[in-house]
Design an enzyme around this catalytic site. Structure first.
Site, short mmCIF file in Angstrom:
data_model
loop_
_atom_site.label_atom_id
_atom_site.label_comp_id
_atom_site.label_asym_id
_atom_site.label_seq_id
_atom_site.Cartn_x
_atom_site.Cartn_y
_atom_site.Cartn_z
N LYS A 8 45.76 34.19 49.25
CA LYS A 8 44.87 33.04 49.44
C LYS A 8 44.70 32.17 48.19
O LYS A 8 44.43 30.98 48.30
CB LYS A 8 43.48 33.50 49.90
CG LYS A 8 43.43 34.00 51.32
CD LYS A 8 42.00 34.30 51.73
CE LYS A 8 41.93 34.89 53.12
NZ LYS A 8 40.55 35.05 53.60
N ASP A 59 37.10 29.86 56.30
CA ASP A 59 36.30 31.10 56.37
C ASP A 59 34.79 30.80 56.33
O ASP A 59 34.03 31.28 57.16
CB ASP A 59 36.65 32.03 55.20
CG ASP A 59 37.95 32.81 55.44
OD1 ASP A 59 38.29 33.05 56.61
OD2 ASP A 59 38.61 33.16 54.45
P1 NAP Z 1 36.77 40.85 47.59
O1 NAP Z 1 37.08 39.49 47.09
O2 NAP Z 1 37.61 41.99 47.16
O3 NAP Z 1 35.22 41.16 47.22
C1 NAP Z 1 34.66 42.41 47.50
C2 NAP Z 1 33.16 42.40 47.23
O4 NAP Z 1 32.63 43.66 47.65
C3 NAP Z 1 32.79 42.24 45.76
O5 NAP Z 1 31.56 41.57 45.66
C4 NAP Z 1 32.67 43.71 45.31
O6 NAP Z 1 31.82 43.88 44.19
C5 NAP Z 1 32.02 44.32 46.53
N1 NAP Z 1 32.29 45.76 46.62
C6 NAP Z 1 33.46 46.35 46.92
N2 NAP Z 1 33.32 47.69 46.91
C7 NAP Z 1 32.01 47.94 46.57
C8 NAP Z 1 31.25 49.13 46.43
N3 NAP Z 1 31.78 50.34 46.62
N4 NAP Z 1 29.95 49.01 46.14
C9 NAP Z 1 29.38 47.79 45.97
N5 NAP Z 1 30.05 46.62 46.09
C10 NAP Z 1 31.37 46.69 46.41
O7 NAP Z 1 36.82 40.91 49.20
P2 NAP Z 1 36.47 39.71 50.22
O8 NAP Z 1 37.73 39.01 50.58
O9 NAP Z 1 35.34 38.94 49.67
O10 NAP Z 1 36.03 40.52 51.53
C11 NAP Z 1 34.77 41.18 51.59
C12 NAP Z 1 34.47 41.66 53.00
O11 NAP Z 1 34.40 40.55 53.90
C13 NAP Z 1 35.53 42.61 53.59
O12 NAP Z 1 34.86 43.63 54.29
C14 NAP Z 1 36.29 41.74 54.55
O13 NAP Z 1 36.82 42.48 55.64
C15 NAP Z 1 35.16 40.81 55.06
N6 NAP Z 1 35.71 39.56 55.58
C16 NAP Z 1 35.49 39.28 56.90
C17 NAP Z 1 35.99 38.11 57.43
C18 NAP Z 1 35.74 37.78 58.88
O14 NAP Z 1 36.43 36.91 59.41
N7 NAP Z 1 34.75 38.39 59.51
C19 NAP Z 1 36.72 37.21 56.63
C20 NAP Z 1 36.92 37.53 55.27
C21 NAP Z 1 36.42 38.72 54.76
P3 NAP Z 1 32.41 43.85 42.68
O15 NAP Z 1 32.55 42.39 42.31
O16 NAP Z 1 31.40 44.56 41.88
O17 NAP Z 1 33.76 44.54 42.71
#
Ligand code: NAP
Length: 286
Positions: free
Chosen positions: A75, A111
């Site tokens: 992305k 998104d």
């Molecule tokens: P990302 O960029 O990797 O960000 C992950 C986030 O989660 C960061 O804030 C990270 O904190 C936090 N995190 C991860 N593991 C953690 C833990 N064990 N304890 C506390 N915080 C934790 O991922 P993303 O693309 O933003 O996606 C995040 C979520 O959104 C995923 O579950 C994804 O499936 C969902 N999502 C859904 C849709 C939809 O269409 N419904 C679309 C996009 C994403 P740190 O900064 O501290 O690492």
């Protein structure tokens, strides 16, 4: 813009690029949309490795794809390969949708706007003046917070495991609204004043389905609680919120609406969101 006549003159080529890609529900969702509108064409999963991304993007032009979605891990990197980037996507720093207009590729981010459309349709009709707490500061959080800021909320508090990321994001967009950032451990007081609490972290997502992003006793009774995760459809975090009398909102609506916006950009037609939802639900349950 594409006219309906032109759209129906040849099969529409669409797809999604990512690595991995086999698990993606986008093909099922968009194929259902094409069939519902009697549009000839196909939406295919495209397994693209990082080192082949530039060639794959050139392939959009070479093979005459009308559009593609872009997912993890491309992305951000894809942005430098496009001819134009929409303003919102540029500020968010990520593209999930590419439109090919006669070989000219423009990148969008659907998104965040998809999420807000879903939130407003399902649970909070007006976000103006509301206090919103966002857990997480990753890619999805950026899209959502940017889209939420267009709705004139009263305040947004970003809380992240890595506090610096939340503080820096709040600082970056301080000109767009009343934003602040902190560590999740320090968000209790702000949460007690929340109208809307949103989990954008991956905590609670399959297979780690028993984890939650926040101590359940911190969730105020009766507010709106939302989770971006749609596998499982109802996370433990949402179940705990429901037990506290909250109105809950899962991640499926965001997924459907980010796809609906992309479909609308490609076709100029209103996306059949209900058909798309049914197709994804059916696929998730089988
Ligand atoms: P990302 O960029 O990797 O960000 C992950 C986030 O989660 C960061 O804030 C990270 O904190 C936090 N995190 C991860 N593991 C953690 C833990 N064990 N304890 C506390 N915080 C934790 O991922 P993303 O693309 O933003 O996606 C995040 C979520 O959104 C995923 O579950 C994804 O499936 C969902 N999502 C859904 C849709 C939809 O269409 N419904 C679309 C996009 C994403 P740190 O900064 O501290 O690492």
């Amino acid at each position: 813009m594409v006219t309906e006549k032109k759209l129906r003159s040849a099969p529409l080529l669409l797809g999604v690029m990512g690595d991995p890609i086999a698990h993606s529900k986008s093909p099922v969702m968009h194929e259902a949309a094409l069939r519902a509108l009697s549009l000839q064409g196909s939406y295919v999963p495209l397994h693209v490795k990082r080192e082949r991304l530039a060639q794959a993007v050139e392939g959009i032009r070479a093979m005459g794809f009308r559009g593609v979605n872009v997912t993890v891990p491309h992305k951000v990197e894809v942005m430098s390969l496009l001819d134009d980037i929409d303003d919102g996507a540029r500020r968010i720093g990520a593209v999930n949708t590419i439109v090919n207009q006669d070989g000219h590729l423009t990148g969008y981010n659907t998104d965040g706007i998809g999420y807000v459309r879903s939130l407003k349709e399902e649970v909070v009709f007006d976000l103006k003046g509301k206090t919103v707490i966002v857990l997480g500061a990753g890619g999805a959080a950026r899209g959502i917070i940017y889209a939420l800021l267009q709705e004139a909320p009263g305040q947004i508090v970003i809380a992240n495991r890595t506090a610096d990321k939340a503080v820096n994001l709040a600082r970056e967009w301080s000109g767009l609204g009343n934003l602040s950032g902190c560590a999740v451990a320090d968000v209790r007081q702000a949460v007690s004043r929340a109208d809307v609490l949103i989990n954008t972290t991956s905590v609670g997502m399959h297979p780690d389905i028993h984890s939650t992003p926040l101590e359940s006793s911190w969730i105020p009774e009766g507010i709106v609680v939302s989770d971006l995760i749609y596998n499982p459809l109802e996370t433990v975090f949402l179940r705990q919120a429901k037990e506290r009398g909250c109105q809950i909102h899962g991640g499926l609506g965001m997924f459907i609406n980010q796809g609906a916006y992309a479909f609308e950009y490609w076709t100029g037609m209103s996306a059949p969101a209900e058909v798309m939802r049914e197709a994804v639900l059916h696929s998730l349950q089988n």
